[in-house]
Scaffold this motif. Sequence first.
Motif, PDB file in Angstrom:
ATOM      1  N   GLU A 124      -7.887  -8.548   0.573  1.00 43.86           N
ATOM      2  CA  GLU A 124      -8.340  -8.133  -0.764  1.00 43.86           C
ATOM      3  C   GLU A 124      -7.162  -8.106  -1.722  1.00 43.86           C
ATOM      4  O   GLU A 124      -7.297  -8.397  -2.907  1.00 43.86           O
ATOM      5  N   ALA A 145     -14.535  -7.547   3.416  1.00 46.65           N
ATOM      6  CA  ALA A 145     -13.225  -7.298   4.018  1.00 46.65           C
ATOM      7  C   ALA A 145     -13.291  -6.038   4.866  1.00 46.65           C
ATOM      8  O   ALA A 145     -13.649  -4.967   4.374  1.00 46.65           O
ATOM      9  N   ARG A 173      -9.096 -10.948   7.397  1.00 46.86           N
ATOM     10  CA  ARG A 173     -10.315 -10.541   6.683  1.00 46.86           C
ATOM     11  C   ARG A 173     -11.192  -9.637   7.543  1.00 46.86           C
ATOM     12  O   ARG A 173     -11.784  -8.686   7.073  1.00 46.86           O
ATOM     13  N   ASN A 226      -7.550  -3.594   3.025  1.00 47.34           N
ATOM     14  CA  ASN A 226      -7.564  -4.895   3.694  1.00 47.34           C
ATOM     15  C   ASN A 226      -6.575  -5.787   2.947  1.00 47.34           C
ATOM     16  O   ASN A 226      -6.642  -5.910   1.719  1.00 47.34           O
TER      17      ASN A 226
END
Length: 632
Positions: free
Chosen positions: A64, A234, A140, A61
Amino acid sequence: MAHVIKTQEDYLAVYKQSIENPETFWAGVAEGFTWKKKWDKVVEWNFNEAEAKWFTGGKLNITENCIDRHLATKANQTALIWEPNKPTDEARKITYQQLHDEVCKVGNMLKAHGVKKGDRVCIYMPMVPEAAYAILGCARIGAVHSVVFAGFSAGSLSDRINDSGCKIVLTTDGAYRGDKTINLKAIVDEALQRSPGVVKVIVSAHLQSKPAMQQGRDFSWEEEMSKVPAQCEAEEMDAEDLLFILYTSGSTGKPKGMVHTTAGYMVYTNYTFKTAFQYREGQVYWCTADVGWVTGHSYILYGPLSAGATSVMFEGIPSWPDWGRFWQAIERHKVNIFYTAPTAIRSLQQAPLSFIEKYDLSSLQVLGSVGEPINEEAWNWYNEHIGRNNCPIIDTWWQTETGGFMISPIANVTKLKPAFASFPLPGVQPAIMNEAGEELTGNNVEGRLTIKFPWPAMARTIYGDHQRFKDTYFSTFPGKYFTGDGSKRDDEGYYRITGRVDDIIIVSGHNLGTAEIENAINEHSSVVESAVVGYPHDIKGQAVYAFVICYEMPKEADKLRAEIKEMVSKIIGPIAKPDKIQFVSGLPKTRSGKIMRRILRKVAEGETSNLGDTTTLLDPNIVEEIKAGAIK
Ligand code: WT7
């Protein structure tokens, strides 16, 4: 660290490795990120089908990588500095922890309103921190953001919403622009009359103007955000899952929704940000672009944040309250890297130097330029007055389609030449082609710029229209990506971008398709047909010149000019308004009906003697009329 570039020799070595063994090179770069699962294959591609995939099988993701992974060491470091429109209002500093919390809340808010992974979300917002939260909040939860520049009209907004099938719009009540305000919510309301697919609108109260809210459709951002927690897991995304759609003008009519995917885009924007600017920990970086353009996506948000930098977001304009605004903000936030556009530089150049001298610019270490070729005069002024002959100017050539920098100097490594974007970054393989479709090898050549090998951040397709993607970018020179730009390579191998070779004009750094402007002009009930070309303009770089045929020659020409400008402003946006409108009784057309734009360009440039061969024209006399009526 095999990739560190400190000298030109390093650059040459890394570049060589990157093209001899791209998979090893990019795998090495990609190692440095947080993956939920590593990739299986670095790159798979077939330019004959306009296809490229990067890091396939990888799971991750991007938020992150832009936020969570910095929290261990940088939770309290500033991620974003927001400099408001009004210099006397307080700037806001948003730490990585705060960014995390706001982004998570947006993710949760979107979910609460039914948004799921893969859904498209339209973001129509000015330069406020909420725009950053909105963008990253989509990422997200795996929703695809489609940001529409808040200067676009209701019609343009509606077209973009419909093309990408957005069901929700995130906006603000309005925007400040210098001493003016713009009621964005009213524009959204108007757009939605033509976009029945949108069922929810979430409105942040930036102006506190209390706009009309439609019961059941419209919600308050602040209220909705207060209902949701600041933790949001996420979403696990595939490397090739869509991250965003961003529209760019095309040579023919309709704008193109460029599709960018997750892993390649992340790796590339991060790598190019750090490499070209030689970003170092702790530096404050300011890119003056708007988040509505790709520069804002890649180099206000994703690139700098994934690098853990402090990135400035500026709401205002360079000329308000006076021409010292940029310099004041540089002093205030001790900006180290400053990245802006040639059109801004040229307009700032007109103001007295006293606006600069008032401020301490000694924090500056690196300058950047983007959006159009930077002319030598502007380059020299920027270097002398802003860089104080002490900051390299990083002239980054790239496009919405490329996702990130392609040809650019490397700060304190590349020996600079004014107005040259210089050398391809590692992994980028340009080829200059002649019109016969042959690659011009060696130095001292000029032709059309193509790229012959994929790079991780390249657009994957045009949303909903892969055939158009293939036709536009991969058919002119089969097997190669065609940029639409011309370029020289000089005797030392430096690239100098010479400008668009298609029907796109760049006005104040904004790409505009001439066909799109013509279509808007033709909407006026008095207009039969029009032809639009660009001409050189001291500040805007290029400006818009329209040749317009009416049903009868207008009696009140200025009134009609004003109406046509208003029409274009309403249909596309104020940025596309023609600067000059010449009413003509005909256009120079060939016997096959094609407008000879070459002639119109010359007239618009003020050239009337040497118009080249006009013998293939249907009616060569029309050229005399057009020349005689040219607007100075
Ligand atoms: C077109 C792409 C890339 C972000 C902003 C514009 C022109 C862009 C340069 C430069 C010469 C440049 C090209 C390109 N362009 N940067 N440094 N030197 N020309 O993105 O709206 O997609 O426009 O802008 O003509 O094709 P875009």
